[in-house]
Design an enzyme around this catalytic site. Sequence first.
Site, PDB file in Angstrom:
ATOM      1  N   ARG A  61       0.842  -1.204   0.000  1.00  0.00           N
ATOM      2  CA  ARG A  61       0.000   0.000   0.000  1.00  0.00           C
ATOM      3  C   ARG A  61       0.866   1.239   0.000  1.00  0.00           C
ATOM      4  O   ARG A  61       2.086   1.162   0.022  1.00  0.00           O
ATOM      5  CB  ARG A  61      -0.880  -0.019   1.237  1.00  0.00           C
ATOM      6  N   GLY A  62       0.201   2.401  -0.082  1.00  0.00           N
ATOM      7  CA  GLY A  62       0.926   3.668  -0.051  1.00  0.00           C
ATOM      8  C   GLY A  62       1.256   4.125  -1.449  1.00  0.00           C
ATOM      9  O   GLY A  62       1.879   3.388  -2.209  1.00  0.00           O
ATOM     10  N   ALA A  63       0.843   5.330  -1.791  1.00  0.00           N
ATOM     11  CA  ALA A  63       0.893   5.771  -3.182  1.00  0.00           C
ATOM     12  C   ALA A  63       2.211   5.506  -3.911  1.00  0.00           C
ATOM     13  O   ALA A  63       2.223   4.827  -4.944  1.00  0.00           O
ATOM     14  CB  ALA A  63       0.525   7.260  -3.249  1.00  0.00           C
ATOM     15  N   ARG A  95      -6.804  -0.087  -7.413  1.00  0.00           N
ATOM     16  CA  ARG A  95      -7.275   0.950  -6.474  1.00  0.00           C
ATOM     17  C   ARG A  95      -7.271   2.266  -7.253  1.00  0.00           C
ATOM     18  O   ARG A  95      -6.333   2.553  -8.008  1.00  0.00           O
ATOM     19  CB  ARG A  95      -6.365   1.068  -5.236  1.00  0.00           C
ATOM     20  N   GLN A 209      -3.358   2.335   9.977  1.00  0.00           N
ATOM     21  CA  GLN A 209      -2.013   2.410   9.413  1.00  0.00           C
ATOM     22  C   GLN A 209      -1.081   3.234  10.315  1.00  0.00           C
ATOM     23  O   GLN A 209       0.123   3.018  10.343  1.00  0.00           O
ATOM     24  CB  GLN A 209      -2.029   3.040   8.006  1.00  0.00           C
ATOM     25  N   ASP A 250      -2.091  10.891  -1.966  1.00  0.00           N
ATOM     26  CA  ASP A 250      -2.347   9.841  -2.950  1.00  0.00           C
ATOM     27  C   ASP A 250      -2.582  10.415  -4.331  1.00  0.00           C
ATOM     28  O   ASP A 250      -2.387   9.735  -5.339  1.00  0.00           O
ATOM     29  CB  ASP A 250      -3.538   8.994  -2.506  1.00  0.00           C
TER      30      ASP A 250
END
Length: 374
Positions: A61-63, A95, A209, A250
Amino acid sequence: MAADPSPKPLSADVPVLRWEEPPEGPVLVLLDQTRLPAQEVELVCTDVHTLVDAIRSLTVRGAPLLGLAGAYGVALAAARGFDVGEAAELLAHARPTAVNLARGVRRASKAHTAALRAGKSLEAAAAAALAVARELHREDAEASRSMARSGLELLERLVPGGGYRILTHCNTGVLVSGGEGTAFAVALAAHRAGQLRRLWVDETRPLLQGARLTGYEAARHEMPYTVLADNAAGSLFAAGMVDAVLIGADRIAADGSTANKVGSYPLAVLAKHHEVPFVVVAPMTTVDLDTPEGASIEVERRAAHEVTEFPPSGGGGFPLAPLGAQAYNPAFDVTPPELITAIVTENGVLSPIEAEGLASLCDRSRSGNETMKI
Ligand SMILES: CSC[C@H]1O[C@H](OP(=O)(O)O)[C@H](O)[C@@H]1O
């Protein structure tokens, strides 16, 4: 393919994402972020569907890291003989909000297609996609170093005297990056400079998170950190205990509107009310000039069980609300430019936020890294 069931000790320096080429064929190995901080477990991706599921479940995860995962995913599809076009579609749409994901997929796919059009072999085309993924990885690590430097310099200007009490939301460290992250990398730079008095860590419901992942990263760096319930942040501001808010992003629209983990917008309103700097730290791969303003950003909506059950993954958890309760669960919210003090990128720091400023940052080389007074 099953992950290694034996959890690794938390002290192990386990890479967040790595490409390996065992005899049976290339794989993308991911640190399963849904298992942190209790366990460091790795997921070995041998196919694109496993990777798409990992993206959707926030295993990865995480842009910025999603951009890398997308590019490596194209390389994995090409190297293992999957339909690259189909793989690219699945990955790019796994996503919707982080622009980095589709951008990383597109850059690797373009390299693969160009190699084929040039008459190169399938192996050479796969290698071209992998080379792009590796270059993006290097670029993101360098961007992270640059943002950490620029972000610390900005803090020195915004908060004279040092001893920063920084509030951060969600997770923006090594777990979202090819380097040491975005906003967290600035806080870590302050810590290394002996200037971090306190890192306030929003737990960041519903997937936590902050408590789980930022707590994990801060603990490993022995930073002075305190976890708080998201709804306790207001009382910190009211008590004058926050010197600056640092968050990631993001997607940053052309007007400076910034999509980030849900709960970022209320922090921006609190920061404005209490005259506390609210700083976005994000690489240029997160800036999307093709999206004109915040209202145009697609905000991912996630499953109700993430809110109504605990643990919030996969359903079947302990009910936190009556069974069948509906839940409003946007993964992100959008902060308008007038609430943002500065945007820190590897191409420069924009403050205050003016639409043409972002376009100028996009035109800059990385060397043009000074604060832009627009
Ligand atoms: C530095 S970008 C990290 C960004 O990604 C997080 O979203 P998610 O955990 O859903 O991938 C959050 O918005 C962070 O700020």
